[in-house]
Design a protein around this motif. Structure first.
Motif, PDB file in Angstrom:
ATOM      1  N   GLY A  93       0.820  -1.203   0.000  1.00  0.00           N
ATOM      2  CA  GLY A  93       0.000   0.000   0.000  1.00  0.00           C
ATOM      3  C   GLY A  93       0.852   1.249   0.000  1.00  0.00           C
ATOM      4  O   GLY A  93       0.560   2.214  -0.702  1.00  0.00           O
ATOM      5  N   ASP A  94       1.948   1.215   0.734  1.00  0.00           N
ATOM      6  CA  ASP A  94       2.778   2.420   0.829  1.00  0.00           C
ATOM      7  C   ASP A  94       3.601   2.664  -0.417  1.00  0.00           C
ATOM      8  O   ASP A  94       4.216   3.722  -0.559  1.00  0.00           O
ATOM      9  CB  ASP A  94       3.682   2.339   2.062  1.00  0.00           C
ATOM     10  N   GLU A 131       2.102   2.951  -3.086  1.00  0.00           N
ATOM     11  CA  GLU A 131       1.128   3.694  -3.882  1.00  0.00           C
ATOM     12  C   GLU A 131       1.424   5.198  -3.977  1.00  0.00           C
ATOM     13  O   GLU A 131       1.444   5.739  -5.084  1.00  0.00           O
ATOM     14  CB  GLU A 131      -0.260   3.438  -3.288  1.00  0.00           C
ATOM     15  N   PRO A 132       1.667   5.907  -2.852  1.00  0.00           N
ATOM     16  CA  PRO A 132       1.972   7.329  -2.990  1.00  0.00           C
ATOM     17  C   PRO A 132       3.176   7.583  -3.892  1.00  0.00           C
ATOM     18  O   PRO A 132       3.203   8.561  -4.642  1.00  0.00           O
ATOM     19  CB  PRO A 132       2.280   7.785  -1.567  1.00  0.00           C
ATOM     20  N   ASP A 164       2.232   7.019  -7.475  1.00  0.00           N
ATOM     21  CA  ASP A 164       1.489   8.192  -7.933  1.00  0.00           C
ATOM     22  C   ASP A 164       2.440   9.314  -8.338  1.00  0.00           C
ATOM     23  O   ASP A 164       2.206  10.018  -9.316  1.00  0.00           O
ATOM     24  CB  ASP A 164       0.559   8.696  -6.832  1.00  0.00           C
ATOM     25  N   GLU A 172       3.795   8.455 -11.581  1.00  0.00           N
ATOM     26  CA  GLU A 172       2.768   8.624 -12.602  1.00  0.00           C
ATOM     27  C   GLU A 172       2.676  10.091 -13.009  1.00  0.00           C
ATOM     28  O   GLU A 172       2.518  10.431 -14.179  1.00  0.00           O
ATOM     29  CB  GLU A 172       1.431   8.124 -12.057  1.00  0.00           C
ATOM     30  N   MET A 173       2.805  10.957 -12.017  1.00  0.00           N
ATOM     31  CA  MET A 173       2.754  12.385 -12.289  1.00  0.00           C
ATOM     32  C   MET A 173       3.943  12.804 -13.167  1.00  0.00           C
ATOM     33  O   MET A 173       3.827  13.625 -14.064  1.00  0.00           O
ATOM     34  CB  MET A 173       2.839  13.096 -10.942  1.00  0.00           C
ATOM     35  N   ARG A 181       2.809   3.907 -14.331  1.00  0.00           N
ATOM     36  CA  ARG A 181       2.998   3.522 -12.931  1.00  0.00           C
ATOM     37  C   ARG A 181       4.202   2.616 -12.721  1.00  0.00           C
ATOM     38  O   ARG A 181       4.839   2.654 -11.678  1.00  0.00           O
ATOM     39  CB  ARG A 181       1.748   2.840 -12.413  1.00  0.00           C
ATOM     40  N   ARG A 191       3.841  17.885  -3.644  1.00  0.00           N
ATOM     41  CA  ARG A 191       3.301  16.547  -3.462  1.00  0.00           C
ATOM     42  C   ARG A 191       4.377  15.592  -2.949  1.00  0.00           C
ATOM     43  O   ARG A 191       4.136  14.786  -2.045  1.00  0.00           O
ATOM     44  CB  ARG A 191       2.742  16.053  -4.791  1.00  0.00           C
ATOM     45  N   THR A 195       4.987  16.055   0.757  1.00  0.00           N
ATOM     46  CA  THR A 195       3.942  15.430   1.570  1.00  0.00           C
ATOM     47  C   THR A 195       4.155  13.925   1.663  1.00  0.00           C
ATOM     48  O   THR A 195       4.048  13.322   2.728  1.00  0.00           O
ATOM     49  CB  THR A 195       2.556  15.701   0.946  1.00  0.00           C
ATOM     50  N   VAL A 196       4.468  13.319   0.521  1.00  0.00           N
ATOM     51  CA  VAL A 196       4.664  11.866   0.507  1.00  0.00           C
ATOM     52  C   VAL A 196       5.852  11.481   1.379  1.00  0.00           C
ATOM     53  O   VAL A 196       5.796  10.501   2.125  1.00  0.00           O
ATOM     54  CB  VAL A 196       4.852  11.377  -0.949  1.00  0.00           C
ATOM     55  N   TYR A 217       4.909  11.587   4.954  1.00  0.00           N
ATOM     56  CA  TYR A 217       4.082  10.412   5.258  1.00  0.00           C
ATOM     57  C   TYR A 217       4.970   9.191   5.473  1.00  0.00           C
ATOM     58  O   TYR A 217       4.815   8.453   6.443  1.00  0.00           O
ATOM     59  CB  TYR A 217       3.104  10.177   4.105  1.00  0.00           C
TER      60      TYR A 217
END
Ligand code: SF4
Ligand code: SF4
Lengths: 403, 179
Positions: free
Chosen positions: A146-147, A149-150, A153, A156-157, A162, A184, A187-188, A191
């Motif tokens: 799950g981690d 994923e950020p 992303d 992807e940006m 991906r 962004r 922030t990631v 996290y």
């Protein structure tokens, strides 16, 4: 560890039909992170010999690349190391650039390092997650996946994909950092820093994990050197060697980072080193975001070949289109090698050009292949139940070894 | 590095692990998307399905040459009114009058969405659609004809709630309604 430690000479004499031992086939249907088979000889539940049978996911990357134009190898090499595609892409492009004599501009170098470090974090999280499920913890498996994923992303940006980014091309990179990327990313990173503390409590410092990994699968420093293992597994055995430090490429010359080194070389150290490397990658991403120079993202001699439509696209969207030159790359005759520190260790590339439109020889050695001695040399003497801990701790990825 | 390695004493260790698990049981860190009730609006640079601008394309075959899995086939066309092309079979009897050209068609079964073709096109004729989640039911649908290729697969979840992902300090990824 058992009372009787079998030595390797003894193990080598065993026949597959040996009566004294039980021969256990683990795999070939996906025993871990891909298809491979471990043939294990057991005396009771003590491992006497392990014979890794690899090649089930051989994808002929070298053969395919030798029969295509140079640029077409970029997506091919990526498909070999799916959790870690940027490094495969980067190592190939570095070798081609040496042949072509192109030097990418500084901003492109920073973007390469940025993508590489984000990818290293996702690759280590993948490894930690697989290790978790090997030891029976589906929690950490879900968390780590799950981690990613950020970070996916973020990629992807940056690249529009991906996993298979095809981001790096000879002369630079294909896309510039979009607006809002820095905020962004910050922030990631915050996290992830917080999550690393959670990982510590639930997984890394969990007494169950410590009991199952400490002093399990010890690779001694001398053995690690003589067997030629690479990457975090080598550093866990106390060898200070990291291609990013010793033969810097991309922007690593300008970045300030440490190379974590452990000294015990057991499964627990190999887990810890990955956590420490995530911390260093976070530190590097921060530096890159702060210090990234302005300027072009593609070398001048490629930029100058863009037609007016392409130049307009470049100015408006900061996207590099390919001049016709890219399809018809014909590096001058010669040989080039490159080395890149990927998530699992060092990738070595060797390519030879005869000035033709296809590579004459295309050869690469991937880190998982070089980490195979862990099965043959380290698992012997342990109980069968320790084998998942050893397999999981080396972060072995079969498609990467089979190429 | 020895301090990171120090074994935690088992009692505190277990309590800490359980406490952390309990915390996330009460307050889960869920980042799963309720697919397909909610689907993502993909970023503008996303490499999804794409089509070609029939009028802009000049039929140079560069895209066919660069495609790594050889997914692109050039189909013969003739130039009609307003730059739009017609199937080559519809050429007038007087063959010389027809201006012949070619147009690319992508085999979706082979395409790996590397976007090399999009980037190599000298007139920037390809148009990304931002659609990604498409299922094909027959082998035939993978291989569109040129007319079908001009209308690439549409988003099958048009009516679902569209969200965009956003980085979140607490949950990693959170979703908010697409603008
Ligand atoms: S995106 Fe890549 S694989 Fe797909 S048609 Fe274009 S060049 Fe070929
Ligand atoms: S590269 Fe562009 S202009 Fe040339 S055939 Fe392909 S789509 Fe048409």
């Amino acid at each position: 560890m058992s009372e009787k430690v079998y030595n390797l000479e003894e193990a080598a004499t065993l026949s597959p039909s040996g009566e004294k031992y039980i021969v256990l086939q683990i795999g070939p249907s996906h025993p871990g992170s891909g298809h491979m088979r471990l043939v294990v000889w057991l005396d009771g539940d003590i491992i006497v010999k392990v014979d890794p049978d690899i090649g089930f996911v051989h994808r002929t990357s070298e053969w395919l690349s030798e029969r295509r134009e140079w640029i077409k190898a970029v997506p091919i090499v990526e498909r070999i190391m799916l959790p870690d595609t940027i490094h495969a892409n980067l190592s190939y492009v570095l070798a081609v650039e040496k042949l072509l004599g192109i030097e990418p501009p500084p901003r492109a170098q920073y973007l390469r390092s940025l993508a590489a470090e984000i990818n290293r974090i996702t690759s280590h999280l993948y490894g930690i997650g697989i290790f978790g499920i090997f030891l029976g913890s589906s929690t950490v498996y879900m968390w780590a996946f799950g981690d990613r994923e950020p970070f996916l992303d973020l990629m992807e940006m940056l690249t529009g994909a991906r996993i298979t980014y095809s981001y790096i091309i000879p002369g630079g990179v294909r896309w510039d950092m979009p607006n809002g990327f820095k905020e962004r990313a910050e922030t990631v990173l915050q996290y992830m820093e917080r999550r690393l503390k959670d990982y510590e409590d639930i997984w890394v410092k969990n007494p169950v994990v410590q009991a199952r990994t400490i002093n399990v699968g010890v690779m001694k420093r001398e053995d690690a050197i003589s067997l030629g293992v690479v990457g975090p597994n080598l550093r866990a055995s106390g060898v200070y060697y990291d291609t990013r430090k010793h033969k810097p490429y991309a922007a690593y010359k300008d970045l300030d980072f440490e190379v974590p080194v452990m000294k015990n070389g057991d499964a627990y150290d190999r887990l810890l080193i990955r956590v420490e490397e995530i911390k260093q990658s976070i530190r590097m991403i921060r530096q890159i975001l702060k210090d990234i120079p302005e300027g072009k993202i593609i070398a001048d001699n490629i930029y100058n070949q863009l037609n007016p439509v392409m130049k307009k696209v470049y100015e408006e969207k900061r996207r590099v289109m390919f001049p016709a030159y890219m399809i018809h790359l014909r590096p001058p005759p010669g040989e080039a090698t490159s080395m890149v520190e990927a998530g699992r260790g060092e990738i070595f590339f060797y390519i030879k050009s005869t000035g033709d439109k296809y590579p004459y020889r295309f050869r690469w050695v991937t880190p998982s292949f070089r980490n195979l001695p862990f099965f043959t040399h380290v698992a012997v003497g342990h109980r069968l139940a320790d084998l998942p801990a050893i397999y999981g701790s080396i972060d072995y990825f079969p498609p990467e070894a089979d190429r | 590095m020895s301090e990171v390695r120090k074994p935690r004493d088992p009692v505190t260790g277990h309590i800490k692990a359980l406490a952390k698990g309990f915390k996330y049981l009460i307050e889960p860190n869920r980042m799963t998307l309720d697919y397909p009730a909610e689907t993502m609006k993909l970023p503008p640079n996303y490499r999804g399905f794409f089509t070609v601008d029939d009028v802009k394309c000049i039929g140079c075959s560069m895209c066919e040459m660069v495609c790594p899995p050889e997914a692109i086939t050039m189909v013969p066309r003739i130039v009609g009114s307003g730059g739009k092309t017609l199937p080559a079979e519809s050429a007038p009897q007087d063959q010389k009058a027809a201006k012949r050209t070619k147009r690319p068609v992508v085999n979706w079964g082979k395409c790996i969405f590397c976007y090399f073709c999009v980037d190599v096109c000298p007139v920037d004729a390809f148009r990304p659609t931002g659609v990604h989640d498409v299922a094909f039911y027959t082998d035939r649908e993978y291989r569109p004809t040129y007319e079908e290729y001009l209308n690439p697969p549409e988003d099958p979840y048009k009516s679902s709630k569209k969200v965009v992902s956003k980085a979140d300090k607490k949950r990693g990824v959170s979703y908010e309604p697409a603008p």
